[in-house]
Design a protein around this motif. Structure first.
Motif, PDB file in Angstrom:
ATOM      1  N   GLY A   1      84.965  -1.224  34.402  1.00 37.64           N
ATOM      2  CA  GLY A   1      85.884  -0.869  35.505  1.00 37.64           C
ATOM      3  C   GLY A   1      86.967   0.048  35.063  1.00 37.64           C
ATOM      4  O   GLY A   1      88.041   0.510  35.660  1.00 37.64           O
ATOM      5  N   GLN A   2      87.260   0.024  33.749  1.00 32.98           N
ATOM      6  CA  GLN A   2      88.359   0.762  33.029  1.00 32.98           C
ATOM      7  C   GLN A   2      88.032   2.316  33.033  1.00 32.98           C
ATOM      8  O   GLN A   2      87.142   2.473  32.573  1.00 32.98           O
ATOM      9  N   SER A   3      88.939   3.102  33.153  1.00 33.62           N
ATOM     10  CA  SER A   3      88.830   4.409  33.073  1.00 33.62           C
ATOM     11  C   SER A   3      88.682   4.828  31.419  1.00 33.62           C
ATOM     12  O   SER A   3      89.076   3.860  30.642  1.00 33.62           O
ATOM     13  N   LEU A   4      88.293   5.723  30.936  1.00 37.40           N
ATOM     14  CA  LEU A   4      88.037   6.110  29.622  1.00 37.40           C
ATOM     15  C   LEU A   4      89.282   6.285  28.875  1.00 37.40           C
ATOM     16  O   LEU A   4      89.356   6.124  27.395  1.00 37.40           O
ATOM     17  N   CYS A   5      90.471   6.581  29.454  1.00 40.06           N
ATOM     18  CA  CYS A   5      91.667   6.790  28.746  1.00 40.06           C
ATOM     19  C   CYS A   5      92.360   5.343  28.412  1.00 40.06           C
ATOM     20  O   CYS A   5      93.427   5.224  27.673  1.00 40.06           O
ATOM     21  N   GLY A   6      91.731   4.150  29.042  1.00 39.61           N
ATOM     22  CA  GLY A   6      92.154   2.856  28.488  1.00 39.61           C
ATOM     23  C   GLY A   6      93.102   2.126  29.652  1.00 39.61           C
ATOM     24  O   GLY A   6      93.458   1.005  29.384  1.00 39.61           O
ATOM     25  N   LEU A   7      93.517   2.694  30.627  1.00 41.37           N
ATOM     26  CA  LEU A   7      94.264   2.231  31.834  1.00 41.37           C
ATOM     27  C   LEU A   7      93.237   2.009  33.061  1.00 41.37           C
ATOM     28  O   LEU A   7      92.656   2.810  33.289  1.00 41.37           O
ATOM     29  N   SER A   8      93.597   0.747  33.488  1.00 42.13           N
ATOM     30  CA  SER A   8      92.871   0.737  34.889  1.00 42.13           C
ATOM     31  C   SER A   8      93.728   1.049  35.792  1.00 42.13           C
ATOM     32  O   SER A   8      95.060   0.769  35.743  1.00 42.13           O
ATOM     33  N   ARG A   9      93.251   0.946  36.850  1.00 41.17           N
ATOM     34  CA  ARG A   9      94.178   1.275  38.532  1.00 41.17           C
ATOM     35  C   ARG A   9      95.221   0.115  38.410  1.00 41.17           C
ATOM     36  O   ARG A   9      96.375   0.188  38.562  1.00 41.17           O
TER      37      ARG A   9
END
Length: 65
Positions: free
Chosen positions: A8-16
């Motif tokens: 569920g994490q974005s590829l840049c390492g930050l989740s919403r």
């Protein structure tokens, strides 16, 4: 739209969720700092008189000067 991996994490390492938490924390800093400063000024306000307890002697004479 960003791509997400299986956790569920974005590829840049930050989740919403972590982005929203960080934003909320950063926006609350000025409010907390202002409240703390106002509280400190209220607690430090005094009559302008300093009361010193001493047993006397040369130390007391030096402090009075």
């Amino acid at each position: 739209m960003t791509k997400q991996n299986s956790s569920g994490q974005s590829l840049c390492g930050l989740s919403r969720r972590s982005l929203l938490q960080s934003t909320a924390a950063l926006l609350s800093v000025p409010l907390v700092a202002k409240a703390t400063m106002a509280w400190a000024q209220e607690k430090l306000a005094g009559s302008g008189e300093v009361v010193v307890y001493s047993t006397g002697g040369s130390f007391t004479e030096g402090a009075r000067r």
